[in-house]
Design a protein around this motif. Sequence first.
Motif, PDB file in Angstrom:
ATOM      1  N   GLN A 189      40.965   9.614  -4.186  1.00  0.00           N
ATOM      2  CA  GLN A 189      39.586  10.097  -4.274  1.00  0.00           C
ATOM      3  C   GLN A 189      38.978   9.777  -5.634  1.00  0.00           C
ATOM      4  N   PHE A 190      39.843   9.536  -6.618  1.00  0.00           N
ATOM      5  CA  PHE A 190      39.392   9.185  -7.966  1.00  0.00           C
ATOM      6  C   PHE A 190      40.131   7.915  -8.406  1.00  0.00           C
ATOM      7  N   LEU A 191      39.432   7.031  -9.100  1.00  0.00           N
ATOM      8  CA  LEU A 191      40.051   5.843  -9.683  1.00  0.00           C
ATOM      9  C   LEU A 191      39.576   5.712 -11.116  1.00  0.00           C
ATOM     10  N   GLU A 192      40.511   5.453 -12.025  1.00  0.00           N
ATOM     11  CA  GLU A 192      40.164   5.278 -13.442  1.00  0.00           C
ATOM     12  C   GLU A 192      40.970   4.119 -14.009  1.00  0.00           C
ATOM     13  N   GLY A 193      40.297   3.224 -14.715  1.00  0.00           N
ATOM     14  CA  GLY A 193      41.006   2.166 -15.416  1.00  0.00           C
ATOM     15  C   GLY A 193      41.594   2.718 -16.704  1.00  0.00           C
ATOM     16  N   VAL A 194      42.895   2.537 -16.875  1.00  0.00           N
ATOM     17  CA  VAL A 194      43.571   2.951 -18.116  1.00  0.00           C
ATOM     18  C   VAL A 194      44.452   1.780 -18.552  1.00  0.00           C
ATOM     19  N   GLY A 195      44.101   1.179 -19.691  1.00  0.00           N
ATOM     20  CA  GLY A 195      44.815  -0.016 -20.115  1.00  0.00           C
ATOM     21  C   GLY A 195      44.636  -1.114 -19.083  1.00  0.00           C
ATOM     22  N   LEU A 196      45.747  -1.704 -18.655  1.00  0.00           N
ATOM     23  CA  LEU A 196      45.677  -2.775 -17.663  1.00  0.00           C
ATOM     24  C   LEU A 196      46.029  -2.281 -16.267  1.00  0.00           C
ATOM     25  N   ASN A 197      45.953  -0.982 -16.081  1.00  0.00           N
ATOM     26  CA  ASN A 197      46.264  -0.395 -14.779  1.00  0.00           C
ATOM     27  C   ASN A 197      45.092   0.457 -14.294  1.00  0.00           C
ATOM     28  N   VAL A 198      45.126   0.718 -13.019  1.00  0.00           N
ATOM     29  CA  VAL A 198      44.172   1.673 -12.451  1.00  0.00           C
ATOM     30  C   VAL A 198      44.968   2.890 -11.982  1.00  0.00           C
ATOM     31  N   VAL A 199      44.519   4.048 -12.424  1.00  0.00           N
ATOM     32  CA  VAL A 199      45.163   5.285 -12.013  1.00  0.00           C
ATOM     33  C   VAL A 199      44.345   5.897 -10.878  1.00  0.00           C
ATOM     34  N   ALA A 200      45.023   6.218  -9.803  1.00  0.00           N
ATOM     35  CA  ALA A 200      44.372   6.826  -8.633  1.00  0.00           C
ATOM     36  C   ALA A 200      44.883   8.254  -8.481  1.00  0.00           C
ATOM     37  N   VAL A 201      43.971   9.157  -8.144  1.00  0.00           N
ATOM     38  CA  VAL A 201      44.337  10.561  -7.930  1.00  0.00           C
ATOM     39  C   VAL A 201      43.976  10.933  -6.499  1.00  0.00           C
ATOM     40  N   ASP A 202      44.884  11.623  -5.835  1.00  0.00           N
ATOM     41  CA  ASP A 202      44.705  11.998  -4.430  1.00  0.00           C
ATOM     42  C   ASP A 202      43.532  12.965  -4.254  1.00  0.00           C
ATOM     43  N   ARG A 203      42.997  13.013  -3.038  1.00  0.00           N
ATOM     44  CA  ARG A 203      41.858  13.895  -2.774  1.00  0.00           C
ATOM     45  C   ARG A 203      42.242  15.366  -2.788  1.00  0.00           C
ATOM     46  N   THR A 204      43.484  15.708  -2.430  1.00  0.00           N
ATOM     47  CA  THR A 204      43.887  17.104  -2.324  1.00  0.00           C
ATOM     48  C   THR A 204      45.246  17.377  -2.946  1.00  0.00           C
ATOM     49  N   GLN A 205      46.196  16.520  -2.678  1.00  0.00           N
ATOM     50  CA  GLN A 205      47.580  16.782  -3.060  1.00  0.00           C
ATOM     51  C   GLN A 205      47.800  16.491  -4.548  1.00  0.00           C
ATOM     52  N   PRO A 206      48.858  17.075  -5.124  1.00  0.00           N
ATOM     53  CA  PRO A 206      49.106  16.950  -6.572  1.00  0.00           C
ATOM     54  C   PRO A 206      49.819  15.633  -6.900  1.00  0.00           C
ATOM     55  N   VAL A 207      49.149  14.547  -6.603  1.00  0.00           N
ATOM     56  CA  VAL A 207      49.786  13.237  -6.719  1.00  0.00           C
ATOM     57  C   VAL A 207      48.822  12.236  -7.329  1.00  0.00           C
ATOM     58  N   ALA A 208      49.348  11.425  -8.261  1.00  0.00           N
ATOM     59  CA  ALA A 208      48.597  10.301  -8.825  1.00  0.00           C
ATOM     60  C   ALA A 208      49.483   9.064  -8.743  1.00  0.00           C
ATOM     61  N   ALA A 209      48.858   7.904  -8.730  1.00  0.00           N
ATOM     62  CA  ALA A 209      49.600   6.643  -8.671  1.00  0.00           C
ATOM     63  C   ALA A 209      48.922   5.630  -9.581  1.00  0.00           C
ATOM     64  N   THR A 210      49.706   4.716 -10.121  1.00  0.00           N
ATOM     65  CA  THR A 210      49.115   3.591 -10.856  1.00  0.00           C
ATOM     66  C   THR A 210      49.272   2.333 -10.023  1.00  0.00           C
ATOM     67  N   VAL A 211      48.217   1.545  -9.992  1.00  0.00           N
ATOM     68  CA  VAL A 211      48.299   0.239  -9.343  1.00  0.00           C
ATOM     69  C   VAL A 211      47.915  -0.824 -10.362  1.00  0.00           C
ATOM     70  N   SER A 212      48.575  -1.964 -10.272  1.00  0.00           N
ATOM     71  CA  SER A 212      48.274  -3.073 -11.178  1.00  0.00           C
ATOM     72  C   SER A 212      47.049  -3.828 -10.653  1.00  0.00           C
ATOM     73  N   LEU A 213      46.535  -4.703 -11.453  1.00  0.00           N
ATOM     74  CA  LEU A 213      45.355  -5.460 -11.042  1.00  0.00           C
ATOM     75  C   LEU A 213      45.711  -6.521 -10.012  1.00  0.00           C
ATOM     76  N   THR A 214      47.007  -6.682  -9.737  1.00  0.00           N
ATOM     77  CA  THR A 214      47.416  -7.573  -8.647  1.00  0.00           C
ATOM     78  C   THR A 214      47.794  -6.777  -7.397  1.00  0.00           C
TER      79      THR A 214
END
Lengths: 306, 160
Positions: free
Chosen positions: A11-36
């Motif tokens: 539900q949220f996306l933020e660029g941090v350094g060379l990664n994008v951090v994603a935060v779930d809409r409800t659950q207590p979980v975040a993930a990083t994805v690379s630009l690839t």
Amino acid sequence: MGAPVRYFAAQFLEGVGLNVVAVDRTQPVAATVSLTGEVRDVVSWADAVLPPSAAAWPNRRIGVEGDRLVVQDLPDGKPVLVSVSTDGSLAATAARDESAVKWRYPRLLSAIPKSVGSWEFISRRDGYRLTAEVTNGGTWSAGRGSIVAHAVLGDVAVVAIRRADVRPWVFDPQHELVVLDGRSAAPKPASIASIDISDRCWPSRRADSVPLLRDYLTHSFGDVAALRQRGGRDVRVHIAGFGGSPVIEVEFSLDTAPGKRFVRRDEPFDELGNLAGLAFWNVIFDDESFDLLAEGPVDDQGRIVV
Amino acid sequence: MGPAAAEPPPAISSPMDCISRFDDDNLDYVGDGWADALVSAVNGISLRCGDERSGVVHIGHPDSNGKTHPVSAETQNFFLGCFRTIASSGRAQPDNKFPESRTRYEIFYGRDEFQGAPLTKTGTLIVDNERGFVYTMFTSGSTKSPRGNDWRGCAEGSAA
């Protein structure tokens, strides 16, 4: 039958350094994805803070402080700090008050800002149908749904697409993550693999909430009365799922659509077990267009799902 | 803890302010307090800019989670007139879906018919009892305007 798999729903996306951090809409979980488009890390803070004790909208907000994100559930959840390393690894800890942060709030069916540099993120509504597209020179059609978050880093954008229409109301919409390469004439998409977070979620309290169903039915039967006033006929109400995930189905016909059966599906408790359902979202028969509802999908019993 | 108030809304906002501010790329709509921005208050009932679930945005913005009942620069005075009429003289009764927490206000402002069946033109407000804010407002019973936004008829108490 086991519990359904819960996939990460950004539900949220933020660029941090060379990664994008994603935060779930409800659950207590975040993930990083690379630009690839690789998933670099997934972190949960289910053990660090309690889940929200009531449904709210907005239900969550985030803030950014350098290489850290602050995530807080509303109305009064304890903030969580999510630290992001340069390699994309994540760590989450409960935080003290974070009053200095600039908060960002979610949008249900769109994302703000609608443009970043040469990128435009568009969600279109036609009646109860939603479609999305991204332009950066050319256009990439994202298909059905709406863009609820995006992050732009250089020539690359990452978008979160909520794969649902306005009606029928979807209680657990899938959110697809897509990386877009902006160096071509039109954005070139690459999907990010779905992330199974079933074992990183807060435990649901739905089973404990079932006794509250009695009160919720006041809403359901009040809505049936409104439906009948508006021409609903042969109305049947089915209640199932007393084992922990109650579902209320209202099946009906309409004078204006002879020969057709319609069904509205309501899940009174959200995935955490808090009372929510169509009542929380103010989805009521008084205030619907039956002409638009009649364009809804058809279920395996031949009923139009509204 | 509260959000930073970089650009607080004015004391009174117009319906179109709400709609356009919700779309403003440079504004933190929720954080700056626009969801609670007051549009009109009558008889202890407050119409606020709101969000996808309630208020002007819920009623009139395409991002509403319900049926959109459009409000435009041309109709916003009728929209406000409709609100004031219902809030000041509408018949109040507990909302049958939320009898403990919401009140339904209705005015009946004319008659119409559809395929021989009589229709009563009705303007409806659903109001939160505790805080007095408007969840939604809509009209019904008129065949001459799309269901939901016969703001002029509702405001003037005459046929749309």
